[in-house]
Write a protein that holds these residues in place. Structure first.
Motif, PDB file in Angstrom:
ATOM      1  N   LEU A   1       0.875  -1.039   0.052  1.00 19.22           N
ATOM      2  CA  LEU A   1       0.037   0.018   0.168  1.00 19.22           C
ATOM      3  C   LEU A   1       1.011   1.430   0.070  1.00 19.22           C
ATOM      4  CD1 LEU A   1      -2.956   1.405   0.345  1.00 19.22           C
ATOM      5  CD2 LEU A   1      -2.423   1.217   2.737  1.00 19.22           C
ATOM      6  N   MET A   2       2.064   1.133   0.921  1.00 16.96           N
ATOM      7  CA  MET A   2       2.660   2.424   0.991  1.00 16.96           C
ATOM      8  C   MET A   2       3.367   2.713  -0.437  1.00 16.96           C
ATOM      9  SD  MET A   2       4.236   2.032   4.858  1.00 16.96           S
ATOM     10  CE  MET A   2       5.422   3.425   4.638  1.00 16.96           C
ATOM     11  N   LEU A   3       3.993   1.624  -1.062  1.00 11.11           N
ATOM     12  CA  LEU A   3       4.615   1.761  -2.401  1.00 11.11           C
ATOM     13  C   LEU A   3       3.591   2.290  -3.564  1.00 11.11           C
ATOM     14  CD1 LEU A   3       7.052  -1.228  -2.324  1.00 11.11           C
ATOM     15  CD2 LEU A   3       7.605   1.197  -2.133  1.00 11.11           C
ATOM     16  N   THR A   4       2.503   1.656  -3.163  1.00 11.03           N
ATOM     17  CA  THR A   4       1.524   2.093  -4.464  1.00 11.03           C
ATOM     18  C   THR A   4       1.240   3.656  -4.130  1.00 11.03           C
ATOM     19  OG1 THR A   4       0.399  -0.219  -4.266  1.00 11.03           O
ATOM     20  CG2 THR A   4      -0.925   1.724  -5.138  1.00 11.03           C
ATOM     21  N   ILE A   5       0.818   4.023  -3.086  1.00 13.89           N
ATOM     22  CA  ILE A   5       0.796   5.468  -2.670  1.00 13.89           C
ATOM     23  C   ILE A   5       2.002   6.161  -3.109  1.00 13.89           C
ATOM     24  CG2 ILE A   5       0.539   7.239  -1.193  1.00 13.89           C
ATOM     25  CD1 ILE A   5      -1.301   5.384   0.554  1.00 13.89           C
ATOM     26  N   GLY A   6       3.113   6.018  -2.835  1.00 11.57           N
ATOM     27  CA  GLY A   6       4.304   6.692  -3.161  1.00 11.57           C
ATOM     28  C   GLY A   6       4.487   6.741  -4.634  1.00 11.57           C
ATOM     29  N   PHE A   7       4.135   5.648  -5.468  1.00  8.47           N
ATOM     30  CA  PHE A   7       4.481   5.612  -6.887  1.00  8.47           C
ATOM     31  C   PHE A   7       3.288   6.433  -7.484  1.00  8.47           C
ATOM     32  CE2 PHE A   7       7.522   2.181  -6.337  1.00  8.47           C
ATOM     33  CZ  PHE A   7       8.649   2.438  -6.987  1.00  8.47           C
ATOM     34  N   THR A   8       2.133   6.463  -6.877  1.00  9.25           N
ATOM     35  CA  THR A   8       1.012   7.102  -7.507  1.00  9.25           C
ATOM     36  C   THR A   8       1.344   8.528  -7.499  1.00  9.25           C
ATOM     37  OG1 THR A   8      -0.588   5.334  -6.989  1.00  9.25           O
ATOM     38  CG2 THR A   8      -1.523   7.427  -7.203  1.00  9.25           C
ATOM     39  N   GLY A   9       1.820   9.185  -6.323  1.00  7.41           N
ATOM     40  CA  GLY A   9       2.562  10.509  -6.210  1.00  7.41           C
ATOM     41  C   GLY A   9       3.300  10.912  -7.197  1.00  7.41           C
ATOM     42  N   GLN A  10       4.386  10.030  -7.356  1.00  6.24           N
ATOM     43  CA  GLN A  10       5.336  10.193  -8.527  1.00  6.24           C
ATOM     44  C   GLN A  10       4.969  10.314  -9.887  1.00  6.24           C
ATOM     45  OE1 GLN A  10       8.059  11.599  -7.728  1.00  6.24           O
ATOM     46  NE2 GLN A  10       9.102  10.551  -6.185  1.00  6.24           N
TER      47      GLN A  10
ATOM     48  N   PHE B   1       5.210  13.424 -12.351  1.00  5.98           N
ATOM     49  CA  PHE B   1       5.550  13.187 -13.681  1.00  5.98           C
ATOM     50  C   PHE B   1       4.568  13.842 -14.760  1.00  5.98           C
ATOM     51  CE2 PHE B   1       4.834  10.795 -17.942  1.00  5.98           C
ATOM     52  CZ  PHE B   1       6.261  11.284 -18.373  1.00  5.98           C
ATOM     53  N   MET B   2       3.243  13.576 -14.521  1.00 10.83           N
ATOM     54  CA  MET B   2       2.012  14.002 -15.501  1.00 10.83           C
ATOM     55  C   MET B   2       1.950  15.465 -15.404  1.00 10.83           C
ATOM     56  SD  MET B   2       1.226  11.560 -16.972  1.00 10.83           S
ATOM     57  CE  MET B   2      -0.426  12.331 -17.885  1.00 10.83           C
ATOM     58  N   ARG B   3       2.490  16.067 -14.241  1.00  9.02           N
ATOM     59  CA  ARG B   3       2.407  17.653 -14.323  1.00  9.02           C
ATOM     60  C   ARG B   3       3.522  18.248 -15.386  1.00  9.02           C
ATOM     61  NH1 ARG B   3       4.637  20.534  -9.203  1.00  9.02           N
ATOM     62  NH2 ARG B   3       6.784  19.782  -9.341  1.00  9.02           N
ATOM     63  N   PHE B   4       4.784  17.786 -15.319  1.00  8.82           N
ATOM     64  CA  PHE B   4       5.501  18.188 -16.225  1.00  8.82           C
ATOM     65  C   PHE B   4       5.231  17.754 -17.631  1.00  8.82           C
ATOM     66  CE2 PHE B   4       8.308  17.910 -12.117  1.00  8.82           C
ATOM     67  CZ  PHE B   4       8.346  19.275 -12.271  1.00  8.82           C
TER      68      PHE B   4
ATOM     69  N   VAL C   1      -2.640  16.705  -6.412  1.00 10.73           N
ATOM     70  CA  VAL C   1      -2.898  15.142  -6.179  1.00 10.73           C
ATOM     71  C   VAL C   1      -1.650  14.420  -5.873  1.00 10.73           C
ATOM     72  CG1 VAL C   1      -3.697  12.857  -7.327  1.00 10.73           C
ATOM     73  CG2 VAL C   1      -4.999  15.102  -7.720  1.00 10.73           C
ATOM     74  N   GLY C   2      -0.606  14.767  -6.595  1.00 10.38           N
ATOM     75  CA  GLY C   2       0.542  14.201  -6.298  1.00 10.38           C
ATOM     76  C   GLY C   2       1.336  14.467  -5.075  1.00 10.38           C
ATOM     77  N   SER C   3       1.040  15.768  -4.615  1.00 13.09           N
ATOM     78  CA  SER C   3       1.211  16.116  -3.396  1.00 13.09           C
ATOM     79  C   SER C   3       0.654  15.624  -2.170  1.00 13.09           C
ATOM     80  CB  SER C   3       1.166  17.677  -3.233  1.00 13.09           C
ATOM     81  OG  SER C   3       1.538  18.177  -1.768  1.00 13.09           O
ATOM     82  N   VAL C   4      -0.394  15.264  -2.570  1.00 19.27           N
ATOM     83  CA  VAL C   4      -1.441  14.597  -1.202  1.00 19.27           C
ATOM     84  C   VAL C   4      -0.925  13.274  -1.181  1.00 19.27           C
ATOM     85  CG1 VAL C   4      -3.675  13.483  -0.890  1.00 19.27           C
ATOM     86  CG2 VAL C   4      -3.529  15.985  -1.497  1.00 19.27           C
ATOM     87  N   CYS C   5      -0.562  12.461  -2.354  1.00 16.36           N
ATOM     88  CA  CYS C   5      -0.124  11.168  -2.283  1.00 16.36           C
ATOM     89  C   CYS C   5       1.187  11.041  -1.726  1.00 16.36           C
ATOM     90  CB  CYS C   5      -0.052  10.503  -3.704  1.00 16.36           C
ATOM     91  SG  CYS C   5      -1.690  10.365  -4.432  1.00 16.36           S
ATOM     92  N   LEU C   6       2.092  12.014  -2.040  1.00 15.08           N
ATOM     93  CA  LEU C   6       3.530  12.087  -1.574  1.00 15.08           C
ATOM     94  C   LEU C   6       3.320  12.194   0.064  1.00 15.08           C
ATOM     95  CD1 LEU C   6       5.755  13.097  -4.561  1.00 15.08           C
ATOM     96  CD2 LEU C   6       5.455  10.739  -3.637  1.00 15.08           C
ATOM     97  N   LEU C   7       2.676  13.167   0.225  1.00 13.22           N
ATOM     98  CA  LEU C   7       2.383  13.554   1.875  1.00 13.22           C
ATOM     99  C   LEU C   7       1.753  12.463   2.585  1.00 13.22           C
ATOM    100  CD1 LEU C   7       2.791  15.716   3.979  1.00 13.22           C
ATOM    101  CD2 LEU C   7       0.412  16.501   3.308  1.00 13.22           C
ATOM    102  N   THR C   8       0.862  11.592   2.218  1.00 16.57           N
ATOM    103  CA  THR C   8       0.387  10.391   2.730  1.00 16.57           C
ATOM    104  C   THR C   8       1.591   9.448   2.992  1.00 16.57           C
ATOM    105  OG1 THR C   8      -1.826  10.717   1.681  1.00 16.57           O
ATOM    106  CG2 THR C   8      -1.384   8.552   2.645  1.00 16.57           C
ATOM    107  N   TYR C   9       2.254   9.307   1.830  1.00 16.45           N
ATOM    108  CA  TYR C   9       3.535   8.362   1.890  1.00 16.45           C
ATOM    109  C   TYR C   9       4.544   8.711   3.053  1.00 16.45           C
ATOM    110  CZ  TYR C   9       7.659   5.667   0.067  1.00 16.45           C
ATOM    111  OH  TYR C   9       8.502   5.014  -0.093  1.00 16.45           O
ATOM    112  N   ALA C  10       5.012  10.128   2.877  1.00 19.50           N
ATOM    113  CA  ALA C  10       5.926  10.403   3.926  1.00 19.50           C
ATOM    114  C   ALA C  10       5.259  10.569   5.583  1.00 19.50           C
ATOM    115  CB  ALA C  10       6.101  12.216   3.635  1.00 19.50           C
ATOM    116  N   ILE C  11       4.059  10.840   5.825  1.00 19.36           N
ATOM    117  CA  ILE C  11       3.467  10.689   6.873  1.00 19.36           C
ATOM    118  C   ILE C  11       3.502   9.093   7.265  1.00 19.36           C
ATOM    119  CG2 ILE C  11       1.497  10.495   8.258  1.00 19.36           C
ATOM    120  CD1 ILE C  11       0.732  13.149   6.636  1.00 19.36           C
TER     121      ILE C  11
END
Length: 95
Positions: free
Chosen positions: A7-16, A20-23, A48-58
């Motif tokens: 789950l953590m890896l899924t959230i982290g990769f989703t954020g990444q 990527f999509m924004r660029f 959305v990327g920030s929310v996913c990566l923030l969740t992952y970081a937490i």
């Protein structure tokens, strides 16, 4: 691998992916216009990327990453607020 790790890896990769999509979206948008432009989708992908990566970081309890993503989240939200406020103002002026 435990379900929590997956789950953590899924959230982290989703954020990444969203970062990527924004660029990618910004690059295509700018290429079509032959100048550097930031479309509204850039800010939504950023949020959305920030929310996913923030969740992952937490979940990882990484304070450096938490502070970085929290700051980004506020900036992306503020930019979207300005964009929608300007659109609303223009809509009211055209009435």
């Amino acid at each position: 691998m435990y379900k929590t790790e997956i789950l953590m890896l899924t959230i982290g990769f989703t954020g990444q992916f969203f970062f990527f999509m924004r660029f990618f979206v910004q690059w295509i948008y700018s290429e079509k216009r032959k100048k550097s432009v930031i479309p509204i989708a850039f800010w939504y992908f950023s949020l959305v990327g920030s929310v996913c990566l923030l969740t992952y970081a937490i979940m990882r309890k990484d304070i450096v990453f938490i502070v970085g993503q929290s700051t980004g989240f506020l900036i992306y939200t503020r930019n979207l607020y300005f964009i929608h406020k300007e659109r609303k103002r223009k809509l009211n002026e055209s009435k």
